[in-house]
Design a protein around this motif. Sequence first.
Motif, PDB file in Angstrom:
ATOM      1  N   TRP A   1       7.620  11.876  -0.121  1.00 14.55           N
ATOM      2  CA  TRP A   1       7.591  10.371  -0.773  1.00 14.55           C
ATOM      3  C   TRP A   1       7.703  10.284  -2.045  1.00 14.55           C
ATOM      4  O   TRP A   1       7.052  10.776  -2.703  1.00 14.55           O
ATOM      5  CB  TRP A   1       7.147   9.618   0.079  1.00 14.55           C
ATOM      6  N   TRP A   2       9.105  10.776  -3.137  1.00 14.95           N
ATOM      7  CA  TRP A   2       8.991  10.454  -4.395  1.00 14.95           C
ATOM      8  C   TRP A   2       7.971   9.188  -4.912  1.00 14.95           C
ATOM      9  O   TRP A   2       8.418   8.146  -4.647  1.00 14.95           O
ATOM     10  CB  TRP A   2      10.332  10.719  -4.937  1.00 14.95           C
ATOM     11  N   ARG A   3       7.059   9.690  -5.218  1.00 17.54           N
ATOM     12  CA  ARG A   3       5.422   8.707  -5.515  1.00 17.54           C
ATOM     13  C   ARG A   3       6.158   7.737  -7.015  1.00 17.54           C
ATOM     14  O   ARG A   3       4.956   7.083  -7.423  1.00 17.54           O
ATOM     15  CB  ARG A   3       4.514   9.849  -5.625  1.00 17.54           C
ATOM     16  N   ASP A   4       6.878   8.148  -8.220  1.00 20.56           N
ATOM     17  CA  ASP A   4       7.360   7.295  -8.811  1.00 20.56           C
ATOM     18  C   ASP A   4       8.267   6.562  -8.800  1.00 20.56           C
ATOM     19  O   ASP A   4       8.613   5.787  -9.270  1.00 20.56           O
ATOM     20  CB  ASP A   4       7.898   8.586 -10.157  1.00 20.56           C
ATOM     21  N   GLY A   5       8.499   6.457  -7.708  1.00 25.36           N
ATOM     22  CA  GLY A   5      10.057   5.170  -7.150  1.00 25.36           C
ATOM     23  C   GLY A   5       9.063   4.449  -6.565  1.00 25.36           C
ATOM     24  O   GLY A   5       7.520   3.711  -6.746  1.00 25.36           O
ATOM     25  N   PRO A   6       9.862   3.205  -5.826  1.00 31.48           N
ATOM     26  CA  PRO A   6       8.783   1.964  -5.578  1.00 31.48           C
ATOM     27  C   PRO A   6       7.977   2.410  -4.259  1.00 31.48           C
ATOM     28  O   PRO A   6       8.690   3.662  -3.231  1.00 31.48           O
ATOM     29  CB  PRO A   6      10.161   1.050  -4.625  1.00 31.48           C
ATOM     30  N   ARG A   7       7.153   1.919  -3.518  1.00 33.12           N
ATOM     31  CA  ARG A   7       6.817   2.160  -2.385  1.00 33.12           C
ATOM     32  C   ARG A   7       7.551   1.570  -0.831  1.00 33.12           C
ATOM     33  O   ARG A   7       8.104   0.748  -1.576  1.00 33.12           O
ATOM     34  CB  ARG A   7       5.368   1.751  -2.311  1.00 33.12           C
ATOM     35  N   PRO A   8       7.987   1.349   0.096  1.00 28.74           N
ATOM     36  CA  PRO A   8       8.035   1.582   0.767  1.00 28.74           C
ATOM     37  C   PRO A   8       7.783   0.061   1.201  1.00 28.74           C
ATOM     38  O   PRO A   8       6.592  -0.100   1.525  1.00 28.74           O
ATOM     39  CB  PRO A   8       8.180   2.652   1.732  1.00 28.74           C
TER      40      PRO A   8
ATOM     41  N   ALA B   1       0.603  -1.520  -0.348  1.00 31.33           N
ATOM     42  CA  ALA B   1       0.182  -0.061   0.079  1.00 31.33           C
ATOM     43  C   ALA B   1       0.817   1.326   0.087  1.00 31.33           C
ATOM     44  O   ALA B   1       1.868   1.338   0.242  1.00 31.33           O
ATOM     45  CB  ALA B   1      -1.118  -0.094   0.826  1.00 31.33           C
ATOM     46  N   ASP B   2       0.158   2.031  -0.156  1.00 38.04           N
ATOM     47  CA  ASP B   2       0.621   3.649  -0.222  1.00 38.04           C
ATOM     48  C   ASP B   2       1.462   4.025   0.946  1.00 38.04           C
ATOM     49  O   ASP B   2       0.865   3.901   2.411  1.00 38.04           O
ATOM     50  CB  ASP B   2      -0.102   4.657  -0.971  1.00 38.04           C
ATOM     51  N   PRO B   3       2.576   4.787   1.149  1.00 31.93           N
ATOM     52  CA  PRO B   3       3.021   5.305   2.778  1.00 31.93           C
ATOM     53  C   PRO B   3       2.175   6.067   3.032  1.00 31.93           C
ATOM     54  O   PRO B   3       2.190   7.516   1.680  1.00 31.93           O
ATOM     55  CB  PRO B   3       4.361   5.556   2.217  1.00 31.93           C
ATOM     56  N   VAL B   4       1.856   6.725   4.181  1.00 28.93           N
ATOM     57  CA  VAL B   4       1.255   7.703   4.544  1.00 28.93           C
ATOM     58  C   VAL B   4       2.224   8.104   5.630  1.00 28.93           C
ATOM     59  O   VAL B   4       1.414  10.060   5.924  1.00 28.93           O
ATOM     60  CB  VAL B   4      -0.312   7.751   4.470  1.00 28.93           C
ATOM     61  N   ARG B   5       3.043   7.991   6.392  1.00 32.56           N
ATOM     62  CA  ARG B   5       3.719   8.508   7.361  1.00 32.56           C
ATOM     63  C   ARG B   5       4.809   7.965   8.003  1.00 32.56           C
ATOM     64  O   ARG B   5       5.121   6.952   7.371  1.00 32.56           O
ATOM     65  CB  ARG B   5       2.577   8.450   9.149  1.00 32.56           C
ATOM     66  N   VAL B   6       5.866   7.964   7.608  1.00 33.79           N
ATOM     67  CA  VAL B   6       7.748   7.941   8.466  1.00 33.79           C
ATOM     68  C   VAL B   6       7.880   9.143   9.845  1.00 33.79           C
ATOM     69  O   VAL B   6       6.938   9.022  10.136  1.00 33.79           O
ATOM     70  CB  VAL B   6       8.668   9.319   7.759  1.00 33.79           C
ATOM     71  N   ARG B   7       7.819   7.639  10.540  1.00 29.90           N
ATOM     72  CA  ARG B   7       8.678   7.922  11.519  1.00 29.90           C
ATOM     73  C   ARG B   7       9.857   7.464  12.340  1.00 29.90           C
ATOM     74  O   ARG B   7      10.481   6.154  12.117  1.00 29.90           O
ATOM     75  CB  ARG B   7       7.556   6.946  12.508  1.00 29.90           C
ATOM     76  N   ILE B   8      10.585   8.356  12.831  1.00 29.67           N
ATOM     77  CA  ILE B   8      11.906   7.623  13.424  1.00 29.67           C
ATOM     78  C   ILE B   8      11.493   8.251  14.833  1.00 29.67           C
ATOM     79  O   ILE B   8      12.258   9.102  15.078  1.00 29.67           O
ATOM     80  CB  ILE B   8      12.982   8.625  12.874  1.00 29.67           C
TER      81      ILE B   8
END
Length: 198
Positions: A92-99, A54-61
């Motif tokens: 997120w660069w949407r034209d690359g892979p999804r995480p 699925a598409d990424p919606v949030r990043v957490r570190i």
Amino acid sequence: MGWRTAVGVTAYAGILLLILGPQPLRPSTVDRGGIGGTVRADAFRSESGEVGVADPVRVRIPALGVSSRLQWLGVLADGTVAVPDDPGIAGWWRDGPRPGEPGPAVILGHVDSRTGPGVFVALAGAAAGTSVLVDRSDGSTVTFRISGVSRVDKDEFPTGLVYAPTLDATLRLVTCGGGFDRSRRSYRDNVIAYAELV
């Protein structure tokens, strides 16, 4: 943010890096320089076009105090990948892979702005082993661990290490760093964190 590059990528072939000059800093905005661009989306998708995650919606570190929704970043008219509109939000660069998909997913974030720190202000100090979690639209979370962080001169940006297709699911976090060039209104370096799927 102070970085601006254009990348030409063909599926499993050569990569061309062009360094473009930064746009001037306007009083009401952050430096709009970007990283990436002119990238064929099919270089990172299966031949059938199927997507497995699925598409990424949030990043957490957590170790760096980062918890940011993700703006989806496309390609601008000049062929560069856009940068986040808000210095406090990652993109997120949407034209690359999804995480979580095979290949290098790329997340960009500002280091600072005229009004204060950006979302990736602490990225340069991330230790190996630091966890990066990416939440996805289906409620799942994928976890990566940072394996290393490098700071490189913009003129020596390692395009292949950041964008080249891989069989493994990897994550690249990119921001600015180094000294600030007041004449160009941008930072001299890029900071790149390389992370591997857990």
